[in-house]
Motif scaffolding. Sequence first.
Motif, PDB file in Angstrom:
ATOM      1  N   ALA A  74     -23.368  40.398   8.254  1.00 21.22           N
ATOM      2  CA  ALA A  74     -23.189  41.499   7.296  1.00 21.22           C
ATOM      3  C   ALA A  74     -23.136  42.839   8.019  1.00 21.22           C
ATOM      4  CB  ALA A  74     -24.316  41.486   6.267  1.00 21.22           C
ATOM      5  N   ILE A  75     -23.985  43.006   9.036  1.00 22.32           N
ATOM      6  CA  ILE A  75     -23.982  44.251   9.814  1.00 22.32           C
ATOM      7  C   ILE A  75     -22.648  44.404  10.546  1.00 22.32           C
ATOM      8  CG2 ILE A  75     -25.006  45.427  11.814  1.00 22.32           C
ATOM      9  CD1 ILE A  75     -26.715  45.693   9.349  1.00 22.32           C
ATOM     10  N   ARG A  76     -22.185  43.347  11.187  1.00 19.51           N
ATOM     11  CA  ARG A  76     -20.903  43.425  11.912  1.00 19.51           C
ATOM     12  C   ARG A  76     -19.752  43.776  10.978  1.00 19.51           C
ATOM     13  NH1 ARG A  76     -22.246  38.147  15.390  1.00 19.51           N
ATOM     14  NH2 ARG A  76     -23.268  39.165  17.148  1.00 19.51           N
ATOM     15  N   ALA A  77     -19.721  43.151   9.800  1.00 21.34           N
ATOM     16  CA  ALA A  77     -18.665  43.456   8.831  1.00 21.34           C
ATOM     17  C   ALA A  77     -18.750  44.917   8.377  1.00 21.34           C
ATOM     18  CB  ALA A  77     -18.753  42.511   7.634  1.00 21.34           C
ATOM     19  N   ALA A  78     -19.977  45.402   8.151  1.00 25.54           N
ATOM     20  CA  ALA A  78     -20.161  46.795   7.727  1.00 25.54           C
ATOM     21  C   ALA A  78     -19.736  47.765   8.832  1.00 25.54           C
ATOM     22  CB  ALA A  78     -21.612  47.034   7.326  1.00 25.54           C
ATOM     23  N   LEU A  79     -20.032  47.429  10.081  1.00 28.21           N
ATOM     24  CA  LEU A  79     -19.647  48.307  11.189  1.00 28.21           C
ATOM     25  C   LEU A  79     -18.135  48.334  11.373  1.00 28.21           C
ATOM     26  CD1 LEU A  79     -22.503  47.581  13.757  1.00 28.21           C
ATOM     27  CD2 LEU A  79     -22.334  49.426  12.069  1.00 28.21           C
ATOM     28  N   ASP A  80     -17.479  47.196  11.171  1.00 26.38           N
ATOM     29  CA  ASP A  80     -16.009  47.170  11.201  1.00 26.38           C
ATOM     30  C   ASP A  80     -15.453  48.067  10.093  1.00 26.38           C
ATOM     31  OD1 ASP A  80     -15.953  45.446  13.347  1.00 26.38           O
ATOM     32  OD2 ASP A  80     -15.561  43.653  12.133  1.00 26.38           O
ATOM     33  N   TRP A  81     -16.034  47.954   8.891  1.00 26.11           N
ATOM     34  CA  TRP A  81     -15.629  48.789   7.761  1.00 26.11           C
ATOM     35  C   TRP A  81     -15.841  50.274   8.081  1.00 26.11           C
ATOM     36  CZ3 TRP A  81     -19.372  51.766   5.268  1.00 26.11           C
ATOM     37  CH2 TRP A  81     -18.949  52.437   4.117  1.00 26.11           C
ATOM     38  N   ALA A  82     -16.971  50.584   8.733  1.00 31.01           N
ATOM     39  CA  ALA A  82     -17.322  51.981   9.024  1.00 31.01           C
ATOM     40  C   ALA A  82     -16.304  52.652   9.934  1.00 31.01           C
ATOM     41  CB  ALA A  82     -18.714  52.049   9.661  1.00 31.01           C
ATOM     42  N   HIS A  83     -15.651  51.878  10.789  1.00 30.24           N
ATOM     43  CA  HIS A  83     -14.686  52.456  11.725  1.00 30.24           C
ATOM     44  C   HIS A  83     -13.312  52.694  11.099  1.00 30.24           C
ATOM     45  CE1 HIS A  83     -17.740  51.476  14.696  1.00 30.24           C
ATOM     46  NE2 HIS A  83     -17.149  52.375  15.447  1.00 30.24           N
ATOM     47  N   GLY A  84     -13.129  52.252   9.864  1.00 31.60           N
ATOM     48  CA  GLY A  84     -11.872  52.511   9.167  1.00 31.60           C
ATOM     49  C   GLY A  84     -11.838  53.929   8.609  1.00 31.60           C
ATOM     50  N   THR A  85     -10.670  54.361   8.225  1.00 33.74           N
ATOM     51  CA  THR A  85     -10.492  55.695   7.648  1.00 33.74           C
ATOM     52  C   THR A  85     -11.028  55.723   6.225  1.00 33.74           C
ATOM     53  OG1 THR A  85      -8.487  55.947   8.961  1.00 33.74           O
ATOM     54  CG2 THR A  85      -8.763  57.466   7.119  1.00 33.74           C
TER      55      THR A  85
END
Length: 200
Positions: free
Chosen positions: A112-123
């Motif tokens: 869940a953290i990895r998915a959230a961090l991937d999301w965070a790097h999006g615009t």
Amino acid sequence: MSLPAWLDEPLTRGITLRGHALLVHAGGDVGQFAYTQALAAAWLCEAPTPDGRACGQCTSCRLLDSGTHSDYRLLVPDALRASLGLDWGEEEAAAEDKASKAKPSKEIRIDAIRAALDWAHGTSARGRAKVLVLHPAEALNMVAANALLKTLEEPPGLLRIVLTAHDPEVLLPTVRSRCQRVTLPIPARDAALAWLAQQG
């Protein structure tokens, strides 16, 4: 559900803090989750009130109310979802189907953290902040907490991160040191009873 009166001043303070990571804590459950929702709404609102609070009417506020705001991400253990009144999203429903025999997790897991961090790097979809809420941060296992550290130190873009905790001292010192703290007050008995009566 309305925000309790004892959270009014801490909300004003939280809105004005310029840090990218906040650690919201209190000795008991005095409304940390409701506080994070009000704070996220204020940060994402496209037409905030003069005191910086969410207007409740703009597109961003309506998206957040409906649970479909693409710039907001909430991480909670599966075991808490029902008690917080959260509906299952598509990803969670698929994961639940896979592990239907397993008990709901009490942890915020590394995936869940990895998915959230991937999301965070999006615009940002709406051009304002992106808000990531972890409730409660004590549910982060050691691996998940360590994965979060770099983003807590150097967040991408306009990311704001809010962690809640009953006891911040159980969190990794490296997590605590990267967050500004907001302490929520314990309400007076009369104020708590009055608010509970208003909620029915």
